[in-house]
Design a protein around this motif. Structure first.
Motif, mmCIF file in Angstrom:
data_model
loop_
_atom_site.group_PDB
_atom_site.id
_atom_site.type_symbol
_atom_site.label_atom_id
_atom_site.label_comp_id
_atom_site.label_asym_id
_atom_site.label_seq_id
_atom_site.Cartn_x
_atom_site.Cartn_y
_atom_site.Cartn_z
ATOM 1 N N ALA A 177 0.809 -1.143 0.085
ATOM 2 C CA ALA A 177 -0.013 -0.192 0.059
ATOM 3 C C ALA A 177 0.774 1.130 -0.008
ATOM 4 N N ALA A 178 2.226 0.927 -0.233
ATOM 5 C CA ALA A 178 3.125 2.039 -0.220
ATOM 6 C C ALA A 178 4.122 2.332 -1.197
ATOM 7 N N ALA A 179 3.789 1.959 -2.394
ATOM 8 C CA ALA A 179 4.869 1.980 -3.508
ATOM 9 C C ALA A 179 4.832 3.439 -3.752
ATOM 10 N N VAL A 180 5.750 3.917 -4.167
ATOM 11 C CA VAL A 180 6.018 5.352 -4.792
ATOM 12 C C VAL A 180 6.103 5.288 -6.161
ATOM 13 N N VAL A 181 4.924 5.880 -6.639
ATOM 14 C CA VAL A 181 4.842 5.876 -8.057
ATOM 15 C C VAL A 181 4.161 7.482 -8.429
ATOM 16 N N ALA A 182 4.875 8.195 -9.250
ATOM 17 C CA ALA A 182 4.453 9.536 -9.767
ATOM 18 C C ALA A 182 4.318 10.504 -8.644
ATOM 19 N N GLY A 183 5.160 10.076 -7.766
ATOM 20 C CA GLY A 183 5.336 11.099 -6.473
ATOM 21 C C GLY A 183 4.126 10.678 -5.427
ATOM 22 N N HIS A 184 3.428 9.580 -5.725
ATOM 23 C CA HIS A 184 2.443 9.424 -4.468
ATOM 24 C C HIS A 184 2.681 7.978 -4.057
ATOM 25 N N ARG A 185 2.226 7.819 -2.701
ATOM 26 C CA ARG A 185 2.382 6.549 -2.243
ATOM 27 C C ARG A 185 0.949 5.878 -2.406
ATOM 28 N N VAL A 186 0.978 4.619 -3.071
ATOM 29 C CA VAL A 186 -0.097 4.127 -3.661
ATOM 30 C C VAL A 186 -0.163 2.355 -3.656
ATOM 31 N N ASP A 187 -1.175 1.792 -3.599
ATOM 32 C CA ASP A 187 -1.261 0.352 -3.627
ATOM 33 C C ASP A 187 -0.466 -0.072 -5.105
ATOM 34 N N ALA A 188 0.052 -1.147 -5.115
ATOM 35 C CA ALA A 188 0.611 -1.640 -6.293
ATOM 36 C C ALA A 188 0.210 -3.225 -6.353
ATOM 37 N N ASN A 189 0.041 -3.550 -7.766
ATOM 38 C CA ASN A 189 -0.421 -4.944 -7.876
ATOM 39 C C ASN A 189 0.506 -5.422 -9.006
ATOM 40 N N ALA A 190 0.610 -6.770 -8.839
ATOM 41 C CA ALA A 190 1.446 -7.416 -9.876
ATOM 42 C C ALA A 190 0.760 -8.520 -10.705
#
Length: 275
Positions: A177-190
């Motif tokens: 729930a804390a991936a750094v993506v485009a300057g935001h901390r977001v949920d990431a899925n694989a």
């Protein structure tokens, strides 16, 4: 191969730059559309359109609530979804597996397939470990510690987070729930597979098409493919298993739309087969 995507909603604000998300190598976006029978996520339309514009596969999800009428929830969700894959978010306050299937069937009855089901292992255990073998597009969530890029945080294709449960293989894994993506901390899925396999799971046409389809834009191909899916579902019923509301034939199978029309005309093929 492993393909990464993000999961966002109004909780992340309205300013996640999906062009930057695409530049960072992500291939898909899941975003919130509605919750219960009254909440509408106002960030959804812009995120949906930005995902399409930047070549990202997109699914919009409905957070299912046990304390709201299922039919009203399906109506609200489909009224705001638009041209995106379908997804149900089934977790805290969503009720038992019977509520899940009631919502999925309500969506299908309105002519849309259900592509994805966010149903984490912890919630499956909470509701008594029901059979999940027929659940469409299972997304399971187990989180690693820390905050960093998705590629750094990903626990790997052999992680026990991927282990099947409820008689169903995991199709996608939400691992942070804390991936750094485009300057935001977001949920990431694989997703472990090819982009065309992911497109198929989400109900999108393959990237390689032949003949007359080459004259169509990607959006037109997606629209055509979804309409064909909807026609097939209406004719054959959910998952091709007929429509329970049309009754059963002599073999105990749910009738299809064609079976029901034939019966109304006085020439039911299922009756002839047993005469």
């Amino acid at each position: 191969m492993t393909i990464f995507g993000i999961d966002i909603s109004n909780n992340n604000g309205p300013d996640v730059d999906l062009a930057e998300v695409a530049r960072e190598g992500f291939r898909f976006v899941f975003a919130k559309v509605t919750e219960g029978d009254g909440f509408i996520d106002l960030t959804w339309p812009a995120y949906r359109d930005a995902a399409h514009a930047n070549g990202l596969l997109v699914a919009g999800y409905h957070y299912l609530r046990e304390d709201c009428d299922v039919e009203a929830q399906a109506e609200l969700y489909l009224a705001h979804l638009g041209d995106a894959a379908t997804m149900v978010d089934f977790e805290a306050d969503s009720g038992g597996i019977e509520t899940f299937w009631a919502f999925v069937n309500a969506v299908r009855a309105r002519g849309r397939a259900m592509n994805l089901s966010y149903l984490p292992r912890w919630y499956w255990q909470r509701i008594g470990c029901p059979n999940l073998s027929r659940v469409p597009g299972l997304i399971q969530s187990s989180y690693v510690d820390g905050s960093a890029s998705a590629a750094v945080l990903y626990p790997g294709d052999d992680s026990p987070f991927w282990n099947a449960f409820g008689g169903k293989d995991v199709d996608l894994l939400q691992f942070t729930a804390a991936a750094v993506v485009a300057g935001h901390r977001v949920d990431a899925n694989a997703f472990t597979g090819t982009i065309d396999q992911l497109r198929a799971l989400l109900g999108y046409p393959p990237t390689t098409t032949q003949g007359v389809l080459m004259a169509l834009t990607d959006d037109e191909q997606t629209d055509l493919y979804r309409k064909v899916q909807e026609i097939w579902a209406q004719l054959r019923g959910p998952d091709g298993q007929g429509w329970p509301q049309l009754g059963r034939n002599a073999q105990g199978q749910n009738r299809t739309l064609v079976d029901a029309v034939a019966r109304l005309l006085g020439t039911p093929a299922d009756d002839k087969a047993t005469s």
